[in-house]
Design a protein around this motif. Structure first.
Motif: not given
Length: 685
Positions: A536-538, A550-553, A557-559, A644-647
């Motif tokens: 799990g990556l915060s 990925e971290k920025h998105v 999106e607060n995910k 992940c929902m990182l579309t």
């Protein structure tokens, strides 16, 4: 024959509902999670004074000890500085709290009006104030509207709750209530009735007197004052009643809930005529009426059938009295007329089928057809799974000032010395997660200060955490630009993750190898040496600069997002080889990663994490200049819709590939144009 079927049903339901040990583990871990969250968040809210301090209690199936896949996450909230009182003389017991006076509704047992005493300083509470009769009251309708966005944005109203679906796919119901510290007089006869019946026991009754009740913002249907009425809720007491059930009663209750969701609701086209709360009430009445010897494994189906007949009787009479306030008919305004006739017809149809109606439960066909197979590892798997999923509650604790508050809370818990071994394991994993996030946060400070030692924190966390937590140390070495060490360490992790005795908590692993390897080992040792979980990556922490998009998105999106540990290990190996200029090692590792994504059946890469895994392959290819391969990998990532929902991040990655190709083409064209003229003439000749 019925006794044999009952015993088979009871044994099978231990897989679906859990053994007594598993149910106990779930409850213990969720108890400690609740204590830490309420202590820490209340302290932070108090420090910043931005919102009133609240108390949150999980309710519903999960809190009771079930682990159904279709269960919602139900939570009950109340503000600690707002109190409801039953009598004016109780005002002297409070100092600074906002006081609200309760008034019973004569025509609606179980509902009350809430008259404003001392005005609240919070806008969202004052927005619910209305003139009603001769005073100022709180409107339940307006209160629902003003509080529905407080926890999760874009929540929709569903009964008294703010409901919706999280990015992980989990549905939630958040009920914002008001707390009363006094047990309501209208329910005082319930305590006497329970003392006569002998259930629940005296500890639950004492808890009821101490706890009081809550008021949730919903009125009785068809009432002329529906928008102003508040329902009396005994959720906290009900939770203790469920916990006082023996395991056969709890299993029967679970079977009743499964029967409702898998058999009755599909017959009604999912019309919301019946809910699990009605079944819980029937179970409470049946436990009071039947002797303890009635509830036995060999009598399980008979127990269930008696509960089912009681449900039919209540529908026939259009009357189901509330367990605490028997004057309150919960079917009133809900099950009557044509809806009652339709429901009764479907229930009679199932009744005439006898026990065979249980075959309609999709996964319950097995216990009538197939023998029970014992699995000794099931309790351990439940323990590790619960610790993993519940440790996620402290992810935000990596951000100051949460960090200090969480650590103080945990320190106080440890000083109490009242926690069980299971709870200590959960708290220790909680601390490991905090240390991991803190170590990466401190990396930026180490450039200007020699005081911080993030590596020491990370070593402690890795030593006591899951086997897969070692991947964090590999990422840490990459952040420190110690690529030779990181490469060697990542290869070591890769070999450990490939061992046959390793248990992947998403459902893969050779159970015989796992049980043989861990035969004489403690739970703590197994957790460290053989249990692998998704990483799990915060979104608040930078683990690798290469995952910056990925971290920025995720942050916007607060995910949070998860990555398979094996994929992340190969990613570290690729990064090290690229930085060290080892093209052979890079090419071999990228081919291995692509081969796994193409052929793996779910051991190393769960289906729900295929999208982020393909995206990481694309990043690896893009780093080495293989833009065409990277673009194809990003396209493959878009095919999968996982957790992940990182579309959005994938589209950004694809744009960077196009940009790199354009720059490469522009650079090539400009280089060609800048050649000497005599060279160009020679080429033409």
């Amino acid at each position: 024959m019925e006794s044999i079927l009952s015993q088979k049903a009871y044994l099978y339901l231990q897989f679906e509902i859990g053994t007594p040990a598993e149910v106990n583990i779930r409850r213990q871990i969720r108890d400690i999670e609740e204590i830490i969250l309420n202590s820490a968040t209340s302290t932070v809210k108090l420090l910043f004074n931005r919102y009133p301090t609240y108390f949150r209690v999980a309710t519903g199936s999960e809190r009771e000890g079930f682990n159904f896949k279709e269960s919602d996450s139900d939570f009950l909230y109340w503000w600690t500085d707002h109190k409801v009182i039953c009598h004016p003389r109780q005002e002297n017991l409070y100092n600074k709290e906002t006081l609200i006076m309760m008034e019973y509704c004569d025509d609606s047992p179980g509902s009350v009006f809430l008259k404003v005493g001392k005005w609240s300083r919070w806008r969202f509470v004052r927005d619910s104030y209305v003139r009603f009769g001769k005073g100022t009251y709180m409107s339940s309708l307006k209160y629902r509207e003003s509080t529905r966005h407080l926890v999760v944005r874009d929540s929709q109203l569903h009964g008294p709750c703010a409901s919706g679906q999280l990015s992980s796919g989990v549905c939630y119901d958040n009920a914002h209530s008001l707390k009363c510290d006094f047990f309501p007089e209208i329910a005082s006869s319930w305590i006497k009735h329970c003392e006569t019946k002998g259930w629940p026991d005296s500890t639950v009754l004492q808890y009821a007197r101490r706890t009081g009740c809550n008021f949730v913002p919903i009125g009785r249907k068809n009432s002329p004052n529906h928008d102003y009425e508040w329902r009396i809720s005994f959720n906290l007491i009900e939770l203790n009643c469920v916990r006082s059930m023996n395991h056969v009663q709890f299993t029967c209750y679970g079977l009743f809930k499964i029967f409702l969701n898998k058999v009755i609701k599909p017959l009604l086209d999912d019309k919301e005529l019946l809910c699990s709360y009605f079944l819980k009430t029937i179970m409470f009445y049946m436990i009071q009426e039947k002797e303890g010897s009635f509830w036995s494994p060999e009598n399980l189906l008979h127990c269930f059938w008696n509960c089912f007949k009681r449900l039919i009787f209540c529908v026939y009479k259009s009357n189901l009295p509330n367990f605490f306030i028997q004057e309150n008919n919960m079917f009133q305004g809900k099950i009557f007329g044509s809806s009652r006739e339709e429901l009764l017809e479907k229930l009679y149809l199932l009744y005439n089928m006898g026990y065979s109606c249980l075959r309609q439960c999709i996964f319950q066909q097995k216990f009538i057809t197939y023998p029970y197979v014992e699995r000794n590892h099931k309790v351990e798997c439940t323990l590790f799974t619960e610790i993993y999923h519940r440790v996620g509650f402290c992810t935000e604790s990596a951000i100051p000032p949460y960090l200090e508050v969480y650590m103080i809370t945990i320190k106080k818990l440890l000083e109490r010395k009242s926690m069980t071994h299971v709870q200590l394991m959960a708290v220790r994993q909680n601390i490991c997660t905090i240390f991991i996030h803190l170590a990466f946060l401190l990396l930026d400070y180490e450039k200007t200060s020699n005081i911080c030692k993030s590596g020491d924190l990370l070593e402690v966390a890795v030593k006591h955490g899951f086997l897969s937590d070692n991947v964090f140390y590999g990422m840490y070495l990459c952040r420190k630009s110690r690529f030779m060490e990181a490469l060697s360490f990542a290869k070591k992790i890769k070999n450990e993750l490939n061992q046959s005795h390793v248990l992947y908590l998403h459902g893969f692993g050779d159970m015989r190898e796992f049980m043989t390897y861990g035969k004489d080992k403690s739970w703590n040792t197994k957790l460290r040496e053989v249990v692998v979980v998704d990483i799990g990556l915060s979104s608040a922490v930078c683990y690798l600069h290469e995952l910056g998009i990925e971290k920025h998105v995720a942050r916007v999106e607060n995910k949070h997002f998860h990555v398979p540990p094996y994929v992340l290990t190969l990613f570290i190996i690729v990064l090290c080889n690229v930085r060290l200029g080892n093209r052979t090692g890079y090419y071999y590792t990228v081919c291995e990663l692509k081969n796994i994504l193409d052929k793996d059946v779910g051991r190393f890469v769960p289906i729900k994490l295929k999208n982020i895994s393909w995206q990481i392959l694309g990043i690896c290819q893009q780093l080495s200049g293989d833009h065409a391969g990277a673009f194809e990998s990003y396209k493959a990532s878009l095919i999968y819709q996982g957790s992940c929902m990182l579309t959005r991040a994938t589209y950004i990655r694809m744009l960077t590939v196009i940009s790199d190709l354009q720059m490469k083409h522009t650079h090539f064209s400009s280089t060609k144009d800048q050649r000497p003229k005599n060279t160009i003439k020679k080429e033409k000749n």
